[in-house]
Scaffold this motif. Structure first.
Motif, PDB file in Angstrom:
ATOM      1  N   ALA A  81       0.849  -1.406  -0.093  1.00 17.42           N
ATOM      2  CA  ALA A  81      -0.697   0.622   0.198  1.00 17.42           C
ATOM      3  C   ALA A  81       1.199   1.462  -0.168  1.00 17.42           C
ATOM      4  N   GLN A  82       2.362   1.646   0.993  1.00 14.93           N
ATOM      5  CA  GLN A  82       2.252   2.442   0.767  1.00 14.93           C
ATOM      6  C   GLN A  82       2.850   2.920  -0.595  1.00 14.93           C
ATOM      7  N   SER A  83       3.715   1.120  -1.343  1.00 15.57           N
ATOM      8  CA  SER A  83       3.635   2.861  -3.343  1.00 15.57           C
ATOM      9  C   SER A  83       2.619   2.715  -3.119  1.00 15.57           C
ATOM     10  N   TYR A  84       2.202   3.601  -3.350  1.00  8.02           N
ATOM     11  CA  TYR A  84       0.745   3.577  -3.866  1.00  8.02           C
ATOM     12  C   TYR A  84       0.610   5.212  -2.886  1.00  8.02           C
ATOM     13  N   GLN A  85       1.187   5.497  -2.257  1.00 11.58           N
ATOM     14  CA  GLN A  85       1.136   6.784  -0.966  1.00 11.58           C
ATOM     15  C   GLN A  85       2.417   7.678  -1.242  1.00 11.58           C
ATOM     16  N   LEU A  86       3.078   7.163  -2.425  1.00 14.18           N
ATOM     17  CA  LEU A  86       4.805   8.321  -2.299  1.00 14.18           C
ATOM     18  C   LEU A  86       4.054   9.381  -3.078  1.00 14.18           C
ATOM     19  N   SER A  87       4.846  10.337  -2.983  1.00 17.16           N
ATOM     20  CA  SER A  87       4.551  11.584  -3.558  1.00 17.16           C
ATOM     21  C   SER A  87       6.149  12.334  -4.245  1.00 17.16           C
ATOM     22  N   TYR A  88       5.590  13.010  -4.831  1.00 19.89           N
ATOM     23  CA  TYR A  88       7.292  14.205  -5.224  1.00 19.89           C
ATOM     24  C   TYR A  88       6.861  14.783  -5.500  1.00 19.89           C
ATOM     25  N   PRO A  89       7.043  16.204  -5.167  1.00 20.31           N
ATOM     26  CA  PRO A  89       5.926  17.458  -5.241  1.00 20.31           C
ATOM     27  C   PRO A  89       6.942  18.573  -5.827  1.00 20.31           C
ATOM     28  N   ALA A  90       7.764  18.149  -7.006  1.00 20.23           N
ATOM     29  CA  ALA A  90       8.247  18.565  -7.165  1.00 20.23           C
ATOM     30  C   ALA A  90       7.353  19.863  -8.217  1.00 20.23           C
ATOM     31  N   PRO A  91       8.488  21.486  -8.741  1.00 16.56           N
ATOM     32  CA  PRO A  91       7.258  21.986  -9.637  1.00 16.56           C
ATOM     33  C   PRO A  91       7.401  21.182 -10.815  1.00 16.56           C
ATOM     34  N   GLY A  92       6.074  21.354 -11.260  1.00 13.81           N
ATOM     35  CA  GLY A  92       7.011  21.329 -13.249  1.00 13.81           C
ATOM     36  C   GLY A  92       7.137  22.030 -13.536  1.00 13.81           C
TER      37      GLY A  92
END
Length: 266
Positions: A77-88
């Protein structure tokens, strides 16, 4: 004065999210990419060509803040809760699209697609701060090697703008052989990898290097190593983008999922 050129990297991204989950078969890869992030100078932006996006014409992510595309299944489940909030990087995407059009392509700007795991998995190791603008460039359907080198040549101008170009794939990608060690021997794989290591040395001119990459199926057991070449072709884009640098350096040649894979830098 010759401008300093940002590096071009061809990186293995491993199996789905496994490099981020402590999988022992990805330990050396995780250590390598994490360590590499500490050595690289800070880029102005990062452009990733991932094996997991193919379109008829070159497409670029152009949203202000792309989401993540969890294009894998069957993981914890944790692999679907990852985030990478870098800007585009929509303005840079538009600039690249203009250059691609000048090179004879018909590029598209995509404001809805998120970054797939070929982007966010390596970047979570390489630049976990997520503080650098990121955009993704697609591969082209048909998977023509020569066309992907031309695609890379069209984006080579980015190096002088301090944009880090990353080809995210796997130099070996036979899914059955990852789990059946009898299908491909270490010796066979070593010979295949050596073809590319040799091809990218300055003993060959750029044109000769390109010819060897275009004719990659002449490498030992080539189709056994890549039944389908989408994980190899980010290397071809990187090669074209790095045309000003006559030699690729092998940064990594170690096992991931029990098979030796390469990372290269120009």
């Amino acid at each position: 004065m010759t401008p300093t050129l940002a590096p071009v990297l061809y990186l293995p991204h491993g199996g789905g999210p496994l490099p981020l989950l402590g999988d022992p078969n990805h330990h050396t890869l995780t250590q390598f990419i994490s360590g590499l992030g500490h050595k690289l100078a800070t880029p102005a932006a990062i452009l990733v060509i991932s094996a997991h996006w193919e379109t008829a014409q070159p497409s670029l992510t152009a949203a202000d803040n792309p989401a993540l595309l969890f294009d894998y299944s069957g993981f914890p489940a944790q692999s679907y809760q990852l985030s990478y909030p870098a800007p585009g990087a929509p303005q840079l995407a538009a600039e690249i699209a203009e250059k691609l059009q000048q090179a004879g392509f018909s590029p598209q700007l995509n404001t809805s697609r998120g970054w797939d795991h070929g982007v966010f998995v390596p970047l979570l190791m390489l630049r976990p701060q997520a503080d650098i603008p990121v955009l993704q460039l697609s591969l082209l359907k048909g998977l023509d090697a020569k066309t992907h080198i031309a695609l890379g040549e069209a984006i080579s101008f980015l190096r002088a703008q301090n944009v880090l170009i990353i080809g995210s794939g796997m130099s070996f990608h036979n899914m059955q052989a990852f789990f059946n060690t009898n299908l491909v021997s270490d010796a066979q794989l070593e010979a295949f990898n050596q073809y590319f290591i040799d091809s990218l040395q300055p003993q060959y001119s750029y044109a000769e290097q390109a010819k060897r990459l275009i004719n990659w199926q002449q490498a030992p057991d080539a189709r056994l190593m890549h039944p389908r070449e989408e994980h190899l072709l980010p290397l071809h884009v990187c090669f074209g983008a790095a045309k000003a640098t006559p030699q690729a350096t092998v940064l990594f040649n170690d096992k991931v999922l029990n098979k030796a894979v390469l990372a290269l830098e120009w």
